[in-house]
Motif scaffolding. Structure first.
Motif, PDB file in Angstrom:
ATOM      1  N   VAL A  55       4.901   1.356  -5.832  1.00 56.71           N
ATOM      2  CA  VAL A  55       6.146   2.598  -6.070  1.00 56.71           C
ATOM      3  C   VAL A  55       6.871   2.951  -4.806  1.00 56.71           C
ATOM      4  O   VAL A  55       7.933   3.013  -4.996  1.00 56.71           O
ATOM      5  CB  VAL A  55       5.167   3.717  -6.524  1.00 56.71           C
ATOM      6  N   VAL A  56       6.024   3.017  -3.857  1.00 59.57           N
ATOM      7  CA  VAL A  56       6.671   3.718  -2.453  1.00 59.57           C
ATOM      8  C   VAL A  56       7.595   2.336  -1.770  1.00 59.57           C
ATOM      9  O   VAL A  56       8.573   2.847  -1.307  1.00 59.57           O
ATOM     10  CB  VAL A  56       5.647   4.044  -1.322  1.00 59.57           C
ATOM     11  N   HIS A  57       6.842   1.121  -1.596  1.00 56.40           N
ATOM     12  CA  HIS A  57       7.426   0.133  -1.001  1.00 56.40           C
ATOM     13  C   HIS A  57       8.231  -0.977  -2.051  1.00 56.40           C
ATOM     14  O   HIS A  57       8.807  -1.787  -1.262  1.00 56.40           O
ATOM     15  CB  HIS A  57       6.619  -0.420   0.121  1.00 56.40           C
ATOM     16  N   GLY A  58       7.890  -0.885  -3.271  1.00 56.81           N
ATOM     17  CA  GLY A  58       8.660  -1.991  -3.971  1.00 56.81           C
ATOM     18  C   GLY A  58       9.691  -1.324  -4.861  1.00 56.81           C
ATOM     19  O   GLY A  58      10.285  -0.568  -4.379  1.00 56.81           O
ATOM     20  N   THR A  59      10.127  -2.166  -5.901  1.00 60.18           N
ATOM     21  CA  THR A  59      11.151  -1.586  -6.962  1.00 60.18           C
ATOM     22  C   THR A  59      10.609  -2.078  -8.020  1.00 60.18           C
ATOM     23  O   THR A  59       9.709  -2.965  -8.302  1.00 60.18           O
ATOM     24  CB  THR A  59      12.336  -2.540  -6.648  1.00 60.18           C
ATOM     25  N   GLY A  60      10.635  -0.996  -9.209  1.00 65.07           N
ATOM     26  CA  GLY A  60      10.348  -1.258 -10.329  1.00 65.07           C
ATOM     27  C   GLY A  60      11.343  -2.297 -11.294  1.00 65.07           C
ATOM     28  O   GLY A  60      12.028  -2.675 -10.819  1.00 65.07           O
ATOM     29  N   PRO A  61      10.633  -2.669 -12.476  1.00 64.29           N
ATOM     30  CA  PRO A  61       9.639  -2.126 -12.965  1.00 64.29           C
ATOM     31  C   PRO A  61       8.326  -2.985 -12.336  1.00 64.29           C
ATOM     32  O   PRO A  61       8.266  -3.792 -11.492  1.00 64.29           O
ATOM     33  CB  PRO A  61       9.544  -2.759 -14.512  1.00 64.29           C
ATOM     34  N   ILE A  62       7.137  -2.083 -12.435  1.00 60.89           N
ATOM     35  CA  ILE A  62       5.934  -2.621 -11.985  1.00 60.89           C
ATOM     36  C   ILE A  62       4.970  -3.000 -12.956  1.00 60.89           C
ATOM     37  O   ILE A  62       4.616  -2.472 -13.861  1.00 60.89           O
ATOM     38  CB  ILE A  62       5.086  -1.560 -10.927  1.00 60.89           C
TER      39      ILE A  62
END
Length: 164
Positions: A55-62
């Motif tokens: 959530v903090v370092h990535g991009t969605g969707p997860i």
């Protein structure tokens, strides 16, 4: 026993982490794994760290994929950002920077790999073995004998790099 799989997708909002953490533990229990509170807490912590990092370092969707086999659980978290997961050297008064170290401490194995435009970060955790009670295995005084199921199954796909 075949691999049990559960998959769900998050949009990438921080508010989704607590319910996703609960869903993971609830699913493992629904698979019949006899979780004690220490193991459930370890699963919650590892899941929370992997999800929060996405959530903090990535991009969605997860995308979250749970794979369960006797004696083990693999938690896969896939996000759309290619950045390499990195451990930080947290100071005593820092509120962040210990997540990957905690994952490495609690998981039997963990790693990451590039997947398409993003990455897959996973952790494998040991689980208590389910027990079978068989009437033909009755012991003294007709008490049922209990035997643990053996561990079986392939290891997760080989990642390109261990989580740093």
């Amino acid at each position: 026993m075949p691999t049990l799989v559960h998959r769900f997708v998050l949009t990438g909002a921080a508010s989704e982490v607590p319910p996703a953490r609960r869903e993971i533990v609830d699913k493992v229990r629904a698979w019949g794994v006899p979780l004690d509170e220490a193991t459930a807490d370890a699963i919650r912590l590892v899941a929370s760290e992997l999800l929060t990092n996405a959530v903090v370092h990535g991009t969605g969707p997860i995308t979250v994929v749970l794979s369960g086999r006797p004696g083990r659980l693999v938690i896969d978290v896939l996000d759309g950002h290619p950045a390499v997961p990195r451990s930080r050297c947290a100071q005593a008064d820092d509120e962040n920077g210990r997540g990957l170290a905690l994952v490495r401490l609690l998981a039997t194995r963990c790693a990451w790999e590039s997947v398409g435009p993003g990455k897959r970060v996973w952790a494998e955790m040991a689980l208590p073995m389910a027990v079978e009670v068989g009437p033909a295995e009755a012991g003294p005084r007709d008490l049922p004998a209990i035997r643990a199921k053996g561990r079986v199954g392939p290891k997760p796909a080989s990642p390109r790099s261990a989580v740093a």
